[in-house]
Design an enzyme around this catalytic site. Structure first.
Site, PDB file in Angstrom:
ATOM      1  N   VAL A  65       4.356   1.540 -11.714  1.00 45.05           N
ATOM      2  CA  VAL A  65       4.276   2.949 -11.343  1.00 45.05           C
ATOM      3  C   VAL A  65       5.236   3.709 -12.244  1.00 45.05           C
ATOM      4  O   VAL A  65       6.452   3.435 -12.244  1.00 45.05           O
ATOM      5  CB  VAL A  65       4.650   3.168  -9.861  1.00 45.05           C
ATOM      6  CG1 VAL A  65       4.584   4.655  -9.519  1.00 45.05           C
ATOM      7  CG2 VAL A  65       3.737   2.368  -8.940  1.00 45.05           C
ATOM      8  N   LEU A  87      -1.149   3.131   7.121  1.00 42.75           N
ATOM      9  CA  LEU A  87       0.005   2.248   7.267  1.00 42.75           C
ATOM     10  C   LEU A  87       1.106   2.546   6.262  1.00 42.75           C
ATOM     11  O   LEU A  87       2.261   2.211   6.499  1.00 42.75           O
ATOM     12  CB  LEU A  87      -0.443   0.789   7.132  1.00 42.75           C
ATOM     13  CG  LEU A  87      -1.513   0.319   8.129  1.00 42.75           C
ATOM     14  CD1 LEU A  87      -1.914  -1.111   7.823  1.00 42.75           C
ATOM     15  CD2 LEU A  87      -1.025   0.466   9.552  1.00 42.75           C
ATOM     16  N   SER A 108      -7.962  -3.217  -4.688  1.00 33.22           N
ATOM     17  CA  SER A 108      -8.043  -4.574  -5.214  1.00 33.22           C
ATOM     18  C   SER A 108      -8.656  -5.503  -4.187  1.00 33.22           C
ATOM     19  O   SER A 108      -8.166  -5.601  -3.052  1.00 33.22           O
ATOM     20  CB  SER A 108      -6.638  -5.070  -5.583  1.00 33.22           C
ATOM     21  OG  SER A 108      -6.660  -6.445  -5.903  1.00 33.22           O
ATOM     22  N   LYS A 131     -17.357   4.668  23.716  1.00 37.52           N
ATOM     23  CA  LYS A 131     -16.091   4.472  24.418  1.00 37.52           C
ATOM     24  C   LYS A 131     -15.780   5.692  25.276  1.00 37.52           C
ATOM     25  O   LYS A 131     -15.697   6.819  24.766  1.00 37.52           O
ATOM     26  CB  LYS A 131     -14.961   4.231  23.406  1.00 37.52           C
ATOM     27  CG  LYS A 131     -13.582   4.103  24.033  1.00 37.52           C
ATOM     28  CD  LYS A 131     -12.519   3.915  22.960  1.00 37.52           C
ATOM     29  CE  LYS A 131     -11.111   3.933  23.576  1.00 37.52           C
ATOM     30  NZ  LYS A 131     -10.072   3.806  22.557  1.00 37.52           N
ATOM     31  N   ALA A 133     -11.256   0.750  17.483  1.00 41.59           N
ATOM     32  CA  ALA A 133     -11.437   1.663  18.604  1.00 41.59           C
ATOM     33  C   ALA A 133     -10.870   3.021  18.216  1.00 41.59           C
ATOM     34  O   ALA A 133      -9.878   3.113  17.491  1.00 41.59           O
ATOM     35  CB  ALA A 133     -10.743   1.131  19.856  1.00 41.59           C
ATOM     36  N   THR A 170      -4.890   5.137  18.186  1.00 38.45           N
ATOM     37  CA  THR A 170      -4.499   6.323  17.425  1.00 38.45           C
ATOM     38  C   THR A 170      -4.413   6.101  15.922  1.00 38.45           C
ATOM     39  O   THR A 170      -4.177   7.055  15.179  1.00 38.45           O
ATOM     40  CB  THR A 170      -3.129   6.826  17.919  1.00 38.45           C
ATOM     41  OG1 THR A 170      -2.192   5.747  17.905  1.00 38.45           O
ATOM     42  CG2 THR A 170      -3.234   7.391  19.322  1.00 38.45           C
ATOM     43  N   ILE A 226      -6.589   5.409  13.443  1.00 38.71           N
ATOM     44  CA  ILE A 226      -7.539   6.156  12.622  1.00 38.71           C
ATOM     45  C   ILE A 226      -7.333   7.657  12.799  1.00 38.71           C
ATOM     46  O   ILE A 226      -7.472   8.441  11.852  1.00 38.71           O
ATOM     47  CB  ILE A 226      -8.978   5.714  12.944  1.00 38.71           C
ATOM     48  CG1 ILE A 226      -9.230   4.342  12.298  1.00 38.71           C
ATOM     49  CG2 ILE A 226     -10.007   6.726  12.457  1.00 38.71           C
ATOM     50  CD1 ILE A 226     -10.601   3.759  12.559  1.00 38.71           C
TER      51      ILE A 226
END
Length: 513
Positions: free
Chosen positions: A201, A346, A53, A92, A64, A357, A359
């Site tokens: 749901v 998340l 959305s 990096k 990073a 960390t 990603i």
């Protein structure tokens, strides 16, 4: 750092194979899942629908990464130069930590490795013994990445048997642009995007599995497997299925972050910078078109207004927007896979981005889902193994993050006094006890952070060792000193031969204006 992707061939079709996969949420997590699943499963695989959305938006501050991202991009067939160009990226080589050990102190956590082992005697054991005797140089002198970062240089180098220590590298990039690139790949591979906010749901009465989701438009989207990428809301795993959350704020009390981009001032550095503040830490991530900045802090120890002032006063260039406030809680869900829902990003948990960390944990979750892709029968053993491995990933990253806060000499604010005197997790306490006795560092199984990472932080924050590792005693000191000198010389020569970071970007992957 481990490579998290080796899966490249779709599993054979079978009678009970999934026919519909629904991804709830976009952003990096959703589009990473969509791109990888569509690539690996191919056109004969299940239909994949992604729901996001524009009204809700995404967090999008993870800019990073760590070296395993290169394996993920390789799986997708992304050309590295194109990827860096299209995401306004830079390279990096590691992270510089400022004021973490004490005010005025800094150290570098490089990728790659330090030197070479001496047979069964690990490099760090021999280096520590000789360093005590004044026969070894600073730890950074044995790292190509640390040497290159200090000079602002970058270029990939090939490894030779007698050459410099292996190096690794990752990227800084605009997370929104990366998600856009992944969306293009996924949609080209057949993923269907649905715009809309989920308002209901539906669970199956027989077993409580998620049956379908309903959008505000009234559209009902059913699926066999649901991947929850809904962010902190954890719409499916947390809300619909009621999966509990393990709160780690007793070890990681930071619960707020302010993020703001700023104008570039000077050429981009080939490293991330983390500066410890009075009640948290500030990141600096250089991109081609701007610099990303943020202050991660504990609201129990500093107000938002004070944190905002600290952040803005620490910028290199002019702010390009108003600081954006994010609220979070450190920890993870008690399980990442429940019934027919797998959570990524998340929605599965949050660990502050001190070691970049976020990603990677998405990448790891996708890789393991592909390894254990269920049939419609949803064998419980698959979920148990997935949950065990993902819990270990989160727990290991947690311990490494807690190390930075706990092993410090700072006592200038209540925040730092609280952290240095905390009781760490048992698993970290064991590592610290082993290191304090003999300086030994272990890497358990295939955990993310290598001995290089643990050594960089433990030595950088001056965690002392009482005795030498007995394995180092069998290495003749003169031979070891000569070999260390050759290793340092090889690292210095390799770094000096690299171009300036900005020049490398300009020549190979400069973004279009």
């Amino acid at each position: 750092m481990t490579e998290a992707f080796s899966t490249s061939v779709a599993p054979p079709a079978r009678e009970g194979a999934l026919s519909r996969i629904v991804i709830v949420g976009g952003g990096a997590a959703g589009w990473m899942a969509a791109a990888a699943l569509s690539k690996v499963l191919g056109p004969r695989g299940p239909a994949i629908t992604l729901i996001e959305s524009e009204e809700i938006g995404i967090v999008g501050v993870g800019e990073a990464t760590i070296p395993p991202i290169r394996a993920f991009n390789g799986l997708l067939g992304l050309d590295e130069a194109t990827f860096v160009r299209e995401t306004q990226g830079t390279f990096k080589l590691g992270i510089e930590f400022v004021d973490w050990t004490r005010l005025g102190h800094r150290y570098f956590h490089p990728f790659g490795v330090y030197g070479h082992d001496f047979g069964v005697a690990p490099f760090e054991a021999v280096w520590r013994r000789l360093n005590r005797a004044g026969q070894a140089g600073p730890l950074d002198s044995y790292s190509v990445c640390a040497q290159a970062a200090a000079q602002g240089r970058f270029a990939p180098i090939s490894q030779a048997a007698n050459g410099p220590p292996p190096m690794g590298y990752a990227f800084h990039f605009d997370a929104a642009l990366y998600a856009r690139m992944l969306r293009t790949l996924a949609e080209a591979a057949g993923v269907v995007r649905r715009e809309g906010k989920i308002v209901d749901v539906a669970l199956r009465g027989a077993d409580g599995f998620v049956e379908a989701v309903t959008l505000a438009s009234g559209e009902r989207i059913a699926g066999d497997l649901f991947i929850d990428c809904s962010g902190f809301r954890s719409l499916l795993l947390g809300q619909a299925l009621g999966t509990g959350f393990e709160d780690w704020s007793r070890w990681l009390p930071n619960d707020r972050a302010l993020a703001v981009p700023s104008a570039n001032v000077g050429p981009p550095t080939p490293f991330t910078r983390s500066t410890a503040r009075e009640a948290g830490w500030q990141w600096r991530i250089p991109l081609q078109h701007r610099t990303g900045n943020g202050y991660v802090f504990s609201s129990r120890h500093v107000s938002v207004d004070e944190a905002t002032a600290t952040l803005l006063s620490g910028l290199d260039g002019e702010p390009l927007a108003e600081p954006r406030l994010l609220t979070f809680q450190a920890g993870r869900r008690e399980a990442c896979w429940v019934k027919n829902v797998v959570a990524l990003g998340l929605a599965s948990g949050f660990l502050e981005p001190l070691e970049s960390t976020s990603i990677h944990l998405i990448q790891s979750g996708v890789a393991r889902l592909l390894e254990m892709l269920p049939t419609k029968a949803f064998e419980p053993a698959d979920a148990r193994r997935y949950n065990r491995l993902m819990a270990a990933d989160f727990d290991n990253v947690r311990d490494f993050l807690v190390l930075h806060f706990h092993v410090t000499q700072r006592d200038d604010t209540p925040y730092w006094r609280e952290l240095r005197t905390m009781t760490p997790p048992d698993s970290l306490a064991e590592r610290l006890a082993i290191h304090r006795a003999t300086g030994r560092i272990f890497r358990e199984s295939d955990e993310l952070f290598t001995k290089t990472s643990w050594l960089a932080v433990m030595e950088g924050q001056e965690l002392g060792a009482g005795e030498d590792d007995p394995l180092a005693l069998g290495v003749p000191p003169d031979m070891a000193a000569a070999r260390l000198a050759r290793s340092a010389e090889a690292a210095a020569q390799a770094a000096a031969a690299m171009p300036i970071h900005a020049d490398f970007i300009r020549a190979h992957c400069a973004a279009k204006c």
